[in-house]
Enzyme design. Structure first.
Site, PDB file in Angstrom:
ATOM      1  N   HIS A 146     -95.929 -36.209  77.254  1.00  0.00           N
ATOM      2  CA  HIS A 146     -96.266 -35.284  78.338  1.00  0.00           C
ATOM      3  C   HIS A 146     -94.999 -34.693  78.960  1.00  0.00           C
ATOM      4  O   HIS A 146     -94.873 -33.469  79.122  1.00  0.00           O
ATOM      5  CB  HIS A 146     -97.078 -36.031  79.398  1.00  0.00           C
ATOM      6  CG  HIS A 146     -97.458 -35.201  80.582  1.00  0.00           C
ATOM      7  ND1 HIS A 146     -98.660 -34.549  80.673  1.00  0.00           N
ATOM      8  CD2 HIS A 146     -96.786 -34.907  81.730  1.00  0.00           C
ATOM      9  CE1 HIS A 146     -98.726 -33.890  81.821  1.00  0.00           C
ATOM     10  NE2 HIS A 146     -97.586 -34.094  82.478  1.00  0.00           N
ATOM     11  N   GLU A 147     -94.058 -35.573  79.304  1.00  0.00           N
ATOM     12  CA  GLU A 147     -92.810 -35.108  79.915  1.00  0.00           C
ATOM     13  C   GLU A 147     -91.976 -34.294  78.929  1.00  0.00           C
ATOM     14  O   GLU A 147     -91.236 -33.391  79.333  1.00  0.00           O
ATOM     15  CB  GLU A 147     -92.007 -36.315  80.419  1.00  0.00           C
ATOM     16  CG  GLU A 147     -92.691 -37.109  81.517  1.00  0.00           C
ATOM     17  CD  GLU A 147     -92.980 -36.277  82.754  1.00  0.00           C
ATOM     18  OE1 GLU A 147     -92.179 -35.372  83.067  1.00  0.00           O
ATOM     19  OE2 GLU A 147     -94.012 -36.525  83.395  1.00  0.00           O
ATOM     20  N   HIS A 161     -92.836 -30.686  79.264  1.00  0.00           N
ATOM     21  CA  HIS A 161     -92.124 -30.044  80.371  1.00  0.00           C
ATOM     22  C   HIS A 161     -90.671 -29.777  79.995  1.00  0.00           C
ATOM     23  O   HIS A 161     -90.126 -28.702  80.287  1.00  0.00           O
ATOM     24  CB  HIS A 161     -92.167 -30.949  81.608  1.00  0.00           C
ATOM     25  CG  HIS A 161     -93.535 -31.173  82.169  1.00  0.00           C
ATOM     26  ND1 HIS A 161     -94.452 -30.167  82.326  1.00  0.00           N
ATOM     27  CD2 HIS A 161     -94.135 -32.311  82.622  1.00  0.00           C
ATOM     28  CE1 HIS A 161     -95.565 -30.653  82.862  1.00  0.00           C
ATOM     29  NE2 HIS A 161     -95.398 -31.947  83.029  1.00  0.00           N
TER      30      HIS A 161
END
Length: 358
Positions: A17-18, A21
């Site tokens: 998920h990170e 980003h």
């Protein structure tokens, strides 16, 4: 071993998920100060360019720290100075990565596994003798279930699930849409009840029809994985609806502790090591899609809430030609984070209490 594997799998989903980003921030020219795998004190750090890459000692989660993400920075490459559409892409990239991860997990399980030769599909291949649902006014051979009571049918398992949910306004009947000869056919208020039928495994209660399966291929496995992903999204939506309507309560909620425990218990109850790994990976795909959907909820501190704030602030600034003070948004997300952490602490305490009580 399974508990450790469950923790690592769950942490991997957060890191992925990170990573979404991180990659989109880099591509958008936003300065990333640190990208960390795991949490807590650092056990390894390496500075490369403007970014510190870290591995921390608590094997859980990770984060991507962007310049000006939570405060007002004068750095021209800060998150707040980026174009609104770039900020939106960066915020949504984490959920997109989890969604993609879930889809790829399902595809690997069903498409690449040598143990899977055929894939079930919601298409009628036959009827059990004496079944009243068969006929010119009812279901026919080759009918493909499209929806039941307004809910899409993505997999063959959805049929019994949706019929059992009894979402129809008239008990015992359902609004069923099937695809027949390329056209959608509506069977309005159609009676569908379980009956006892003789099968290869003995007498069972079924809906009186047999469903077909198609040979596994690249296309069919991709389609099957995609449908399973969409089905998982629908399950999250229906669960949230039950929570809001009061059909589900706090006792039905679970956090990371329950997720790890469930993965571990599922693996331990499997008949073999290969089956255990299959179940762990399958459940990880389910959790990946869950994380994607939950992160997109329009709540403060979540990516969905931040994305809504970007859209609203951009709209206000476009109309008023005045830039909003970013500290107000920071206060909003800060308060949301405190509430979220408090809620997670409550759920975690409940999960741990249930473990010791059990």
């Amino acid at each position: 071993m399974y508990i450790l594997l469950a923790i690592l799998m769950f942490s991997l989903l957060i890191v992925i998920h990170e990573l979404g980003h991180f990659v989109t921030a880099k591509l958008s020219g936003v300065q990333v100060n640190e990208f960390s795998v795991f949490m807590g004190p650092a056990i390894f750090q390496k500075q490369k360019g403007e970014t510190m890459y870290s591995i921390r000692c608590i094997p859980f989660g990770g984060y991507c720290a962007m310049e000006g993400e939570d405060d007002d920075s004068e750095n021209p490459r800060s998150f707040g100075k980026a174009a609104w559409w770039k900020r939106l892409i960066i915020l949504l990239a984490g959920a997109a990565m989890n969604f993609l991860c879930g889809f790829l997990i399902f595809w690997c399980l069903f498409g690449l596994s040598s143990e899977v030769e055929v894939l079930p599909e919601p298409v009628i291949s036959g009827f059990y003798r004496g079944n009243a649902i068969e006929g010119a006014e009812g279901l026919q051979l080759g009918d493909e279930f499209y929806s039941i009571d307004g809910e899409r049918v993505y997999t063959s398992g959805n049929i019994s699930f949706l019929l059992g949910m009894n979402l129809s306004e008239k008990p015992g009947t359902h609004d069923i849409v099937v695809i027949r000869n390329g056209q959608k056919i509506l069977l309005d208020d159609f009676p569908m009840n379980q009956v006892e039928v003789q099968t290869e495994n003995g007498i069972q209660k079924l809906y009186g029809m047999k469903l077909s399966a198609e040979p596994k291929s690249f296309v069919s496995s991709m389609k099957y994985a995609w449908n399973n992903t969409l089905d998982t999204v629908r399950m999250v939506r229906m669960s949230l609806k039950m929570l809001i309507s009061g059909q589900a309560g706090l006792k039905d909620l679970g956090g990371p502790v329950m997720i790890v425990q469930t993965i571990s218990e599922t693996a331990e109850k499997s008949g073999s090591t290969s089956a255990a790994l299959w179940n762990v990976i399958s459940f990880t795909g389910f959790i990946a899609v869950n994380l994607a959907v939950m992160n997109l909820l329009p709540l403060p501190a979540l990516d969905g809430g931040r994305a809504v704030c970007v859209i609203l602030s951009t709209a206000v600034e476009t109309v008023t030609h005045r830039k909003l003070n970013p500290k107000y948004e920071s206060y909003l997300h800060g308060a949301g984070m405190v509430i979220l952490l408090g809620f997670m602490a409550l759920i975690t305490f409940k999960d741990i209490f249930n473990i010791f009580r059990g």
